[in-house]
Design a protein around this motif. Structure first.
Motif, PDB file in Angstrom:
ATOM      1  N   LEU A 155      -9.427  10.564 -15.292  1.00  0.00           N
ATOM      2  CA  LEU A 155      -9.885  11.566 -14.326  1.00  0.00           C
ATOM      3  C   LEU A 155      -8.853  12.660 -14.126  1.00  0.00           C
ATOM      4  CD1 LEU A 155     -11.341   9.149 -11.708  1.00  0.00           C
ATOM      5  CD2 LEU A 155     -12.595  11.064 -12.659  1.00  0.00           C
ATOM      6  N   ASN A 156      -7.746  12.511 -14.839  1.00  0.00           N
ATOM      7  CA  ASN A 156      -6.640  13.431 -14.662  1.00  0.00           C
ATOM      8  C   ASN A 156      -6.235  13.557 -13.197  1.00  0.00           C
ATOM      9  OD1 ASN A 156      -4.657  15.102 -15.674  1.00  0.00           O
ATOM     10  ND2 ASN A 156      -5.843  16.939 -15.229  1.00  0.00           N
ATOM     11  N   LYS A 157      -6.260  12.431 -12.537  1.00  0.00           N
ATOM     12  CA  LYS A 157      -5.784  12.464 -11.160  1.00  0.00           C
ATOM     13  C   LYS A 157      -4.442  11.745 -11.148  1.00  0.00           C
ATOM     14  CE  LYS A 157      -7.610   8.141  -9.457  1.00  0.00           C
ATOM     15  NZ  LYS A 157      -8.739   7.359  -9.020  1.00  0.00           N
ATOM     16  N   ASN A 158      -3.655  12.037 -10.191  1.00  0.00           N
ATOM     17  CA  ASN A 158      -2.349  11.432 -10.093  1.00  0.00           C
ATOM     18  C   ASN A 158      -2.485  10.139  -9.289  1.00  0.00           C
ATOM     19  OD1 ASN A 158       0.215  10.749  -9.306  1.00  0.00           O
ATOM     20  ND2 ASN A 158       0.858  12.879  -9.071  1.00  0.00           N
ATOM     21  N   SER A 159      -2.063   9.011  -9.886  1.00  0.00           N
ATOM     22  CA  SER A 159      -2.349   7.747  -9.212  1.00  0.00           C
ATOM     23  C   SER A 159      -1.598   7.622  -7.885  1.00  0.00           C
ATOM     24  CB  SER A 159      -2.029   6.557 -10.112  1.00  0.00           C
ATOM     25  OG  SER A 159      -0.642   6.495 -10.326  1.00  0.00           O
ATOM     26  N   SER A 160      -0.579   8.472  -7.687  1.00  0.00           N
ATOM     27  CA  SER A 160       0.103   8.364  -6.398  1.00  0.00           C
ATOM     28  C   SER A 160      -0.677   9.075  -5.297  1.00  0.00           C
ATOM     29  CB  SER A 160       1.515   8.941  -6.503  1.00  0.00           C
ATOM     30  OG  SER A 160       1.432  10.342  -6.574  1.00  0.00           O
ATOM     31  N   ARG A 161      -1.824   9.623  -5.658  1.00  0.00           N
ATOM     32  CA  ARG A 161      -2.654  10.286  -4.646  1.00  0.00           C
ATOM     33  C   ARG A 161      -3.757   9.371  -4.131  1.00  0.00           C
ATOM     34  NH1 ARG A 161       0.549  13.069  -2.921  1.00  0.00           N
ATOM     35  NH2 ARG A 161      -0.823  14.578  -1.949  1.00  0.00           N
ATOM     36  N   SER A 162      -3.675   8.097  -4.430  1.00  0.00           N
ATOM     37  CA  SER A 162      -4.700   7.193  -3.897  1.00  0.00           C
ATOM     38  C   SER A 162      -4.042   6.028  -3.163  1.00  0.00           C
ATOM     39  CB  SER A 162      -5.579   6.669  -5.037  1.00  0.00           C
ATOM     40  OG  SER A 162      -4.824   5.838  -5.887  1.00  0.00           O
ATOM     41  N   HIS A 163      -4.795   5.404  -2.274  1.00  0.00           N
ATOM     42  CA  HIS A 163      -4.319   4.205  -1.585  1.00  0.00           C
ATOM     43  C   HIS A 163      -4.847   2.985  -2.325  1.00  0.00           C
ATOM     44  CE1 HIS A 163      -3.674   6.959   1.757  1.00  0.00           C
ATOM     45  NE2 HIS A 163      -4.964   7.201   1.843  1.00  0.00           N
ATOM     46  N   CYS A 164      -4.052   1.942  -2.391  1.00  0.00           N
ATOM     47  CA  CYS A 164      -4.502   0.719  -3.050  1.00  0.00           C
ATOM     48  C   CYS A 164      -4.305  -0.476  -2.132  1.00  0.00           C
ATOM     49  CB  CYS A 164      -3.672   0.460  -4.292  1.00  0.00           C
ATOM     50  SG  CYS A 164      -4.422   1.178  -5.708  1.00  0.00           S
ATOM     51  N   ILE A 165      -5.336  -1.282  -2.018  1.00  0.00           N
ATOM     52  CA  ILE A 165      -5.232  -2.465  -1.151  1.00  0.00           C
ATOM     53  C   ILE A 165      -5.605  -3.713  -1.939  1.00  0.00           C
ATOM     54  CG2 ILE A 165      -6.012  -3.529   0.998  1.00  0.00           C
ATOM     55  CD1 ILE A 165      -6.982  -0.774   1.914  1.00  0.00           C
ATOM     56  N   LEU A 166      -4.633  -4.552  -2.190  1.00  0.00           N
ATOM     57  CA  LEU A 166      -4.931  -5.849  -2.784  1.00  0.00           C
ATOM     58  C   LEU A 166      -5.071  -6.832  -1.627  1.00  0.00           C
ATOM     59  CD1 LEU A 166      -4.578  -7.421  -5.799  1.00  0.00           C
ATOM     60  CD2 LEU A 166      -2.940  -8.573  -4.359  1.00  0.00           C
ATOM     61  N   THR A 167      -6.194  -7.504  -1.556  1.00  0.00           N
ATOM     62  CA  THR A 167      -6.389  -8.441  -0.451  1.00  0.00           C
ATOM     63  C   THR A 167      -6.525  -9.868  -0.967  1.00  0.00           C
ATOM     64  OG1 THR A 167      -7.544  -6.692   0.747  1.00  0.00           O
ATOM     65  CG2 THR A 167      -7.756  -8.907   1.626  1.00  0.00           C
ATOM     66  N   VAL A 168      -5.752 -10.757  -0.361  1.00  0.00           N
ATOM     67  CA  VAL A 168      -5.881 -12.188  -0.657  1.00  0.00           C
ATOM     68  C   VAL A 168      -6.680 -12.789   0.499  1.00  0.00           C
ATOM     69  CG1 VAL A 168      -4.628 -14.297  -1.239  1.00  0.00           C
ATOM     70  CG2 VAL A 168      -3.552 -12.066  -1.632  1.00  0.00           C
ATOM     71  N   HIS A 169      -7.841 -13.310   0.191  1.00  0.00           N
ATOM     72  CA  HIS A 169      -8.699 -13.898   1.218  1.00  0.00           C
ATOM     73  C   HIS A 169      -8.478 -15.415   1.163  1.00  0.00           C
ATOM     74  CE1 HIS A 169     -11.262 -10.137   1.222  1.00  0.00           C
ATOM     75  NE2 HIS A 169     -10.691 -10.064   0.036  1.00  0.00           N
ATOM     76  N   ILE A 170      -8.056 -15.972   2.274  1.00  0.00           N
ATOM     77  CA  ILE A 170      -7.707 -17.397   2.262  1.00  0.00           C
ATOM     78  C   ILE A 170      -8.589 -18.162   3.248  1.00  0.00           C
ATOM     79  CG2 ILE A 170      -5.844 -19.064   2.680  1.00  0.00           C
ATOM     80  CD1 ILE A 170      -3.856 -16.786   2.122  1.00  0.00           C
ATOM     81  N   GLU A 171      -9.066 -19.308   2.818  1.00  0.00           N
ATOM     82  CA  GLU A 171      -9.788 -20.177   3.739  1.00  0.00           C
ATOM     83  C   GLU A 171      -9.173 -21.553   3.628  1.00  0.00           C
ATOM     84  OE1 GLU A 171     -14.174 -20.089   3.509  1.00  0.00           O
ATOM     85  OE2 GLU A 171     -14.060 -22.270   3.679  1.00  0.00           O
ATOM     86  N   SER A 172      -8.948 -22.215   4.761  1.00  0.00           N
ATOM     87  CA  SER A 172      -8.388 -23.551   4.633  1.00  0.00           C
ATOM     88  C   SER A 172      -9.044 -24.519   5.605  1.00  0.00           C
ATOM     89  CB  SER A 172      -6.872 -23.525   4.818  1.00  0.00           C
ATOM     90  OG  SER A 172      -6.532 -23.737   6.147  1.00  0.00           O
ATOM     91  N   ARG A 173      -9.226 -25.725   5.109  1.00  0.00           N
ATOM     92  CA  ARG A 173      -9.822 -26.794   5.910  1.00  0.00           C
ATOM     93  C   ARG A 173      -8.931 -28.014   5.840  1.00  0.00           C
ATOM     94  NH1 ARG A 173     -15.625 -26.152   6.175  1.00  0.00           N
ATOM     95  NH2 ARG A 173     -16.151 -24.201   5.118  1.00  0.00           N
ATOM     96  N   SER A 174      -8.886 -28.689   6.951  1.00  0.00           N
ATOM     97  CA  SER A 174      -8.078 -29.909   6.965  1.00  0.00           C
ATOM     98  C   SER A 174      -8.752 -30.959   6.093  1.00  0.00           C
ATOM     99  CB  SER A 174      -7.954 -30.422   8.390  1.00  0.00           C
ATOM    100  OG  SER A 174      -7.412 -31.706   8.365  1.00  0.00           O
ATOM    101  N   ARG A 175      -7.955 -31.664   5.310  1.00  0.00           N
ATOM    102  CA  ARG A 175      -8.517 -32.762   4.523  1.00  0.00           C
ATOM    103  C   ARG A 175      -8.514 -34.051   5.321  1.00  0.00           C
ATOM    104  NH1 ARG A 175      -8.235 -31.419  -1.190  1.00  0.00           N
ATOM    105  NH2 ARG A 175      -6.515 -30.016  -1.647  1.00  0.00           N
ATOM    106  N   THR A 176      -7.711 -34.078   6.379  1.00  0.00           N
ATOM    107  CA  THR A 176      -7.572 -35.344   7.085  1.00  0.00           C
ATOM    108  C   THR A 176      -8.443 -35.416   8.333  1.00  0.00           C
ATOM    109  OG1 THR A 176      -5.621 -34.366   8.086  1.00  0.00           O
ATOM    110  CG2 THR A 176      -5.265 -35.914   6.293  1.00  0.00           C
TER     111      THR A 176
END
Ligand code: ADP
Ligand code: MG
Length: 686
Positions: free
Chosen positions: A213-234
């Motif tokens: 796109l001939n755009k400069n990558s420093s002109r965009s915001h980037c969000i990497l999201t780690v979605h975590i779910e946890s349940r007790s096993r005990t």
């Protein structure tokens, strides 16, 4: 370092190394928290020259000349551990372009040691998931780019990705105050390596998108999201916790010249200024307890981060500065922003939910008391250590069953990827705990293989320029041109490529060594275990040894075999841990090598096309960086040729790069349909 109620958003300064650090203008105070900036007053405004104005900023820390590891420890770790407990968290870098945001978040291509917060966070998440065997975790990743208020899914190219529905992508509010991005793909991940694959894929897509796109990558915001779910096993209750860990690389905060910018650049500047100033407003509104309205919905950036900024989650900001005298205005503006952000109060809360369908396995479980749980865990541990022969449940409660869970990791020697549940009497199937436990000690394949199952051989993968030129009149043969390119214009990337290869080979050699050790340990475990069983069988036939009190005792041979077995298992576990770490390193380095190679080829291709295949007039325009007038060259024809070449080379060189090629090609096709007027060809900016 998880925030406690009432604490503030943490803000740290990080300055990138530079040979011309402006010592006389920027001063780090010995408290490690304060930066003073002295600026010459502008003589044009009638003030005496050389007079200084000074400002002082007190933040939570100054990271100057600090390793990536330490940065992770001080910036990332607390937020990551908080996310595993159920607190939303955000780590965000801001500052002018070139100040080190991407270096801080993602890290350098040069080597493993210089990897940034994101790869380290992913590593820690999976490490913790393995350690916390009392919880079952599920982890998903998403990777969002926001460019000119447009949402882009950086993982849309991943195989099996459903694609965006008819409504396109949008930030949507959920019941309970959360937000999500409709149309953004969520990818389940079970290992660090799989997570890294996604990170690299997304990054590649970001570079490619910018390129095409001939755009400069420093002109965009980037969000990497780690979605975590946890349940007790005990605990068999229906409660579970979820969290989002956002790792954000913001667009460069520099104000682009108000005059002189036009077209696309002006539009970018407008959107960036708008989103950053709304980000600030949103954070400031959060800081002001009297305000009940926070303007999250003003821009895509703040809207997407609505449930993860300040307030009830852990937020850490890194203000990246570029400490040269010529950049002092931007540095000041970054520091001002940083100190305003510091005022925001946080009151983190765990995102706890109740599952209406309590029983996920379709079985009913009796609740165990804590003592029972502890007893069972201890039995399992002793069993795995070889000091216990059978696992029994207590009294009339039933039998311990070991049920497959949707755990993580492969071939763990500890029972972290199993649910341990008490099955109701009567429903219990005979589950052979012994076999399950034993099967957890697995052999390992000697060499890391890629996703297609092929072995990488770096030595033979030196990129080869194709032999025949595209045009028959003047251009030099490509193979020759490629050698020239590597020696001159592409020398830097070629050097990095070579260095990466050295590191990769080294790590691979270590991996082979470790694999050998692990497999040897495994064989010894097997033979010792067989010897022990044979001894016991033999002894059984002779009747039991009992002490004077009538308690069964071990004879000496049995005791020594048991101890040996335990020792071997401990050794195996340690070596296995190291092996896993090394595997991750190998795969990381492999990615770096692939990335460098692709870049070398892509840049070579652009350079070759630019220098030899395009008419003089177009070459001149490209050199000047201006857009190409439509109709000047058969751009699409050139593009088609370019991609045909690229595909040929990529596939010959590194077959796993097909997704790269496909993604790139798709992007360009899309672009050529949409942006026929401004398409400036594929010139790499850097
Ligand atoms: P930004 O993302 O803010 O535009 P980058 O992270 O791309 O900036 O950094 C610009 C350059 O400076 C890159 O070449 C990067 O490797 C280098 N750099 C930035 N910070 C550091 C650092 N702390 N140590 C070494 N190199 C750095
Ligand atoms: Mg950057």
């Amino acid at each position: 370092m998880i925030a406690h109620p009432g604490s503030e958003v943490r803000v740290l300064i990080r300055s990138r190394p530079t040979a011309n650090f402006a010592q006389e203008l920027i001063e780090y105070l010995p408290d490690g928290q304060t930066v003073s900036v002295h600026q010459r007053k502008d003589s044009r405004k009638g003030v005496v020259n050389n007079q200084l104005s000074s400002w002082s900023f007190r933040l939570d820390g100054v990271l100057h000349d600090v390793s990536q590891e330490e940065v992770y420890g001080r910036v990332g770790r607390g937020v990551v551990l908080g996310a595993l407990e159920g607190y939303n968290g955000t780590v965000m870098c801001f500052g002018q372009t070139g100040a080190g945001k991407t270096y801080t978040m993602t890290g350098a291509t040069e080597n493993y040691k210089q990897r940034g917060i994101i790869p380290r966070a992913l590593q820690e998440v999976f490490h913790e998931v393995e350690q916390r065997s009392d919880h079952a975790f599920s982890v998903h990743l998403s990777f969002l780019e926001i460019y000119n208020e447009t949402l882009v899914d950086l993982l849309a190219s991943v195989r099996g990705c459903p694609g965006v529905g008819p409504g396109g992508m949008a930030v949507v509010e959920e019941a309970g105050g959360g937000v999500s991005v409709r149309g953004l793909s969520l990818h389940p991940v079970h290992s660090e390596e799989a997570a890294l694959n996604l990170l690299f894929e997304g990054e590649m897509n970001r570079i490619i998108g910018a390129h095409a796109l001939n755009k400069n990558s420093s002109r965009s915001h980037c969000i990497l999201t780690v979605h975590i779910e946890s349940r007790s096993r005990t605990l068999s209750d229906a409660k579970y916790v979820t969290s989002k860990l956002n790792l954000v690389d913001l667009a460069g905060s520099e104000r682009l010249g108000k005059t002189g910018s036009e077209g696309q650049v002006l539009k970018e500047a407008m959107y960036i200024n708008k989103s950053l100033s709304f980000l600030e407003q949103a954070i400031l509104a959060l800081a002001d307890r009297r305000r009940d309205h926070v303007p999250f919905r003003q821009t895509k950036l703040t809207h997407a981060l609505k449930d993860s900024l300040g307030g009830n989650c852990n937020t850490v900001l890194v203000a990246n500065i570029y400490g040269e005298a010529s950049q002092i205005e931007e540095t000041l503006s970054t520091l001002r922003f940083a100190s305003r952000m510091k005022c925001v109060q946080m009151d983190p809360v765990v995102n706890e939910h109740t599952d209406p369908v309590a029983n996920r396995m379709g079985m009913s479980y009796d609740t165990l008391s804590e003592t029972q749980v502890a007893e069972i865990q201890s039995q399992v541990r002793r069993y795995l250590e070889g000091s216990l022969d059978e696992i029994n449940s207590q009294g009339s409660q039933g039998t311990v069953g070991v049920v497959e869970g949707h755990g993580f990791g492969v071939g763990l020697a500890v029972p972290s990827d199993r649910h341990i549940r008490l099955l109701s009497p009567g429903r219990t199937k005979a589950i052979k705990t012994k076999e399950l436990a034993r099967s957890q000690v697995e052999s390992v394949n000697p060499v890391q293989r890629d996703r297609e199952g092929r072995e990488h051989d770096t030595q033979s993968q030196e990129p080869q320029g194709p032999q025949e030129p595209l045009r028959t009149d003047s251009p030099p043969p490509k193979a020759e041109a490629f050698e020239d390119f590597k020696a001159e214009r592409g020398s830097e990337i070629n050097r990095i490529l070579k260095e990466n290869k050295v590191v990769l080979l080294e790590r691979r050699a270590r991996l082979r060594e470790l694999t050998e050790c692990v497999n040897t340990a495994k064989r010894e475990i097997d033979s010792t275990s067989t010897a022990l069983h044979q001894w016991r069988d033999k002894r059984q036939s002779q009747g039991q040894f009992v002490s004077a009190e009538g308690v069964p005792v071990l004879d000496e041979a049995e005791l020594s075999l048991t101890l040996r077995l335990r020792e071997l298992k401990t050794q195996y576990r340690q070596q296995y841990e190291e092996l896993r770490g090394t595997k991750a390193e190998v795969s990381y380095c492999q990615h770096l090598v692939d990335q460098c190679r692709t870049r070398l080829l892509t840049e070579f291709e652009s350079w070759y096309n630019e220098s030899f295949l395009l008419p003089e007039e177009v070459q001149a325009m490209l050199r000047s960086g201006g857009p190409i007038r439509p109709g000047l060259v058969p751009v699409y024809k050139a593009l088609a040729l370019h991609f045909e070449r690229l595909r040929y080379e990529l596939l010959a060189d590194s077959p796993s790069a097909i997704s790269f090629y496909n993604a790139q090609y798709r992007t360009v096709q899309r672009v050529s349909l949409v942006q026929t007027n401004t398409l400036s060809l594929w010139v790499m900016n850097e």
